[in-house]
Design an enzyme around this catalytic site. Structure first.
Site, PDB file in Angstrom:
ATOM      1  N   VAL A 464       0.035  -2.279  -6.866  1.00 26.32           N
ATOM      2  CA  VAL A 464      -0.163  -2.297  -5.416  1.00 26.32           C
ATOM      3  C   VAL A 464       0.861  -3.277  -4.836  1.00 26.32           C
ATOM      4  CG1 VAL A 464      -1.702  -2.820  -3.485  1.00 26.32           C
ATOM      5  CG2 VAL A 464      -2.624  -1.754  -5.549  1.00 26.32           C
ATOM      6  N   GLU A 465       1.661  -2.788  -3.903  1.00 27.72           N
ATOM      7  CA  GLU A 465       2.655  -3.625  -3.239  1.00 27.72           C
ATOM      8  C   GLU A 465       2.033  -4.186  -1.963  1.00 27.72           C
ATOM      9  OE1 GLU A 465       7.369  -3.176  -2.017  1.00 27.72           O
ATOM     10  OE2 GLU A 465       6.040  -1.454  -1.764  1.00 27.72           O
TER      11      GLU A 465
END
Length: 719
Positions: A464-465
């Protein structure tokens, strides 16, 4: 009693060695454990009152393997002789254990990985708890290494060569039941009985000599270079390994060599062979890079190392998801799987229900495969509420917007959410390209607005960025990271910009493929060159999968936002032509590839008709270099521009976000391996030949001039 292993001897003279590393939730083999185990092996061997010993664990897992942090710091740092001595130390220790004249039994109470499993293989008898959730594996190949504690030699002698290669070359886990069937463990028993069963074997049937040390031993299933089965096994395994790795992962070849050479000679010689190959891998820069990125840095990220200090722990009990398409449905599933209640909202009840049906499909598969019980599956589904009402979002701790990549639509759902839930703690956007600071303008409390960029399919992709907007607070970042931790994903933290880090750099891979097509490079060379460079699939293939239409829409939104500042890419005209022809990508059944119903996809012949191939074609090495260097130079620009703040985040994000060649350790590790000076020099050549997109940023020029590296004497762009 030692610092890491409890030692006690019962009335029958049987010693119990309980590994219990202080201050750690899981046992690992570090210097202290290794020292204490050696001392206790000698104590058991030398004390005539001790008949034998059982090794077990004082923690829920048996032993997770070697401390790769320790290995990572040593890789490539010593002389060849010193490295061999270090590599061979565990083999000497395990060989002493199995030849000391006293019987050793392993009572395996939980997960046994790598060196942990190798310790049990050196024991003369193995009892494992009869629990299908227990994993037994030698996963070293996944971080560019091979099992260095005898695993490549003992496993084939227990299972047979062919069966062992299935586990050694992929690093897959086996259950206790599979281990019993494969002769890896001797006995399964209830957890509460494993120590007693191991002691019973020592009392009643103890044999302190391993099968391979007895005269006449034969490897199950055949052995030797002239055995037809062995010839067939290694011929097939070598071909399959080359097909899978394309020569990029030396550990796979090293494992094959270890098993082939080692199974033909006595154990002492076999272990020296293993240690020699292990030493070669440890001296290889790619192994050091893989250990650092795939294990050390990823583990730190999983433990939320970047989480701001001084912010109270935040727990999401109820999550709102706006948009029940592929991304929204996936986010809903992983969140419900983590125990959250999920409000899944879309414009129609039919669309919302369809989003929940995605979870139903995953649950059904899990139940069929025995991964989850029907009861737990039903409970997961009950936690997802599909709806069209924004009022249903009342009480949410976090709302994630996952609607179409269109600014107007995103602005609309954001305003409607805040109107319905004015006291919402955190609002997040799953946008993959649109700047967070701009989207935050639709939310009155911009400090509570953040980006959470998931990757598809959400249930399988680990990254997850997290994107910080201009006004996003540290408290909001901490809360977002806590949520990512809840769903057991790996977070990286980046600052706001168009495309952020992952989408921006991933886009250069596809764009370079189109630039090559425009240059007249044969499509098959483009695709195969991408895969040989270490990417999961070719750039045209992934362009189809992501959707040519989506890429076109993102580009048009970018052009609209940037106006005259937009710079056309070499392949823009190719995308325009395909849109004109209705070739929108895989979902449309046609794009760069053709997708015949019931048949195998193939490259659309029209590519070479519209963009003829040049007479002179480049070497595949040049194609590979263009792909890797183009992505790496863009990553370096992101660091220079403070989109990224840590090279470690860049390497993790590249590998786990878009599949950048894992054997390199990531783009920053690649630059370090090449050397800043050599990398800059080569980028200048590429820029002169192919265009300014390859021009190295000033950050790299400065590093080259000073002889700096990202993981050596330079930690971040600001240093």
């Amino acid at each position: 009693m030692t610092e890491t292993i409890k030692f006690e001897v019962d009335a029958d003279g049987i010693a119990l060695l309980t590994i219990d590393l202080p201050g750690r939730s899981m046992n690992v083999i570090n210097g202290d454990v290794s020292r204490d185990l050696s001392a206790l092996i000698e104590k058991v061997a030398d004390d005539p009152a001790i008949k034998g010993a059982v090794i077990t664990s004082g923690k829920p897992a048996f032993l997770a393997g070697a401390d790769l942090g320790m290995l990572g710091s040593q890789a490539g740092a010593s002389s060849l002789k010193d490295m061999f001595e270090h590599a061979h130390a565990m083999n000497r220790q395990m060989r002493r254990l199995e030849t000391c004249g006293k019987p050793f039994a392993a009572a395996i109470n939980g997960l046994a990985m790598g060196g942990g499993l190798e310790i049990t293989l050196a024991c003369h008898y193995r009892v494992c708890a009869d629990d299908p959730k227990i994993q037994l594996a030698l996963p070293e190949v996944k971080v560019g290494l091979l099992p260095g504690g005898g695993g490549t030699q003992r496993l084939p002698r227990l299972m047979g060569v062919q069966a062992s290669l299935m586990y050694l070359l992929k690093g897959d886990s086996m259950t206790p039941q599979q281990a019993k069937a494969g002769n890896v463990v001797h006995e399964l028993a209830p957890l509460a009985e494993i120590v007693a069963r191991a002691k019973a074997w020592i009392r009643e049937k103890a044999d302190p000599v391993q099968p391979w040390d007895k005269k006449g031993f034969k490897v199950p299933g055949g052995e030797g270079p002239f055995n037809p089965g062995i010839v067939q096994t290694f011929t097939g395994a070598s071909a399959m390994a080359q097909k899978e790795t394309l020569g990029n992962y030396p550990a796979v070849e090293a494992i094959l060599s270890c098993v082939y050479e080692g199974h033909q000679v006595p154990m002492d010689a076999a272990l020296r062979i293993e240690s020699r190959y292990f030493t070669r891998l440890m001296m290889d820069p790619s192994s050091k890079a893989m250990i650092r990125s795939l294990f050390i840095n990823k583990q730190a990220a999983d433990k939320l190392a970047r989480r701001p200090q001084g912010v109270d722990k935040f727990q999401v009990k109820t999550l709102g998801v706006l948009g029940a398409g592929m991304m929204g449905a996936g986010i809903a599933y992983v969140s419900a799987q983590a125990g959250m209640n999920v409000i899944l909202l879309d414009t129609t009840q039919e669309a919302a229900d369809k989003g929940k049906a995605y979870s139903q499909g995953l649950v059904d598969k899990g139940v069929q495969r025995g991964k989850v019980s029907a009861e737990k599956g039903k409970a997961l589904l009950d936690r997802i509420t599909p709806t069209t009402s924004y009022d249903a979002l009342e009480g949410c701790d976090l709302v994630i917007e996952a609607v179409f990549e269109n600014r107007e639509i995103k602005d609309d759902v954001t305003r409607k959410t805040e109107a319905a839930v004015p006291d919402l703690p955190v609002f997040a956007s799953n946008t993959s390209t649109l700047p967070i600071s701009g989207l935050a303008k639709s939310f009155s409390r911009t400090a509570d607005f953040i980006g959470l960029h998931f990757f598809s399919p959400v249930d399988r992709m680990p990254l997850v960025e997290i994107i910080m907007g201009k006004d996003t607070s540290q408290e909001t970042l901490a809360r977002a990271m806590d949520y990512v931790g809840q769903i057991r994903k790996t977070p990286i933290v980046v600052n706001d910009s168009r495309g952020f880090y992952t989408s921006r750099c991933f886009g250069t891979y596809v764009a370079e493929g189109l630039a090559m097509l425009a240059d007249g490079i044969v499509p098959a060379l483009i695709e195969n060159g991408g895969k040989q460079a270490g990417m999961p699939v070719g750039p045209l293939d992934v362009g189809d999968a992501v959707s040519i239409e989506l890429g076109y829409k993102v580009r048009e939104q970018t052009k609209k936002d940037l106006g005259d500042a937009y710079k056309a890419a070499p392949g823009d005209h190719i995308v325009d032509k395909l849109m004109e022809l209705g070739r929108l990508g895989k979902k449309a059944g046609k794009g760069y590839y053709e997708y015949p119903e019931g048949g195998k996809k193939f490259i659309w012949p029209g590519l070479t008709e519209n963009w003829p191939s040049a007479t002179d074609q480049p070497d595949v090495a040049e194609v590979k270099k263009r792909f890797l260097y183009r992505q790496a130079v863009e990553a370096a620009r992101c660091l220079e521009e403070n989109v990224l703040t840590e090279p470690a985040d860049g390497d993790i994000g590249a590998i786990f976000g878009w599949g950048f060649a894992p054997f390199t350790g990531g783009p920053f590790s690649l630059i370090d391996a090449v050397g800043a000076e050599a990398f800059v020099r080569e980028c200048d050549r590429l820029a002169q030949q192919y265009g300014a997109r390859f021009a190295p940023p000033q950050l790299l020029r400065d590093m080259a001039a000073k002889g700096e590296s990202f993981y050596g004497n330079k930690a971040k762009a600001a240093a």
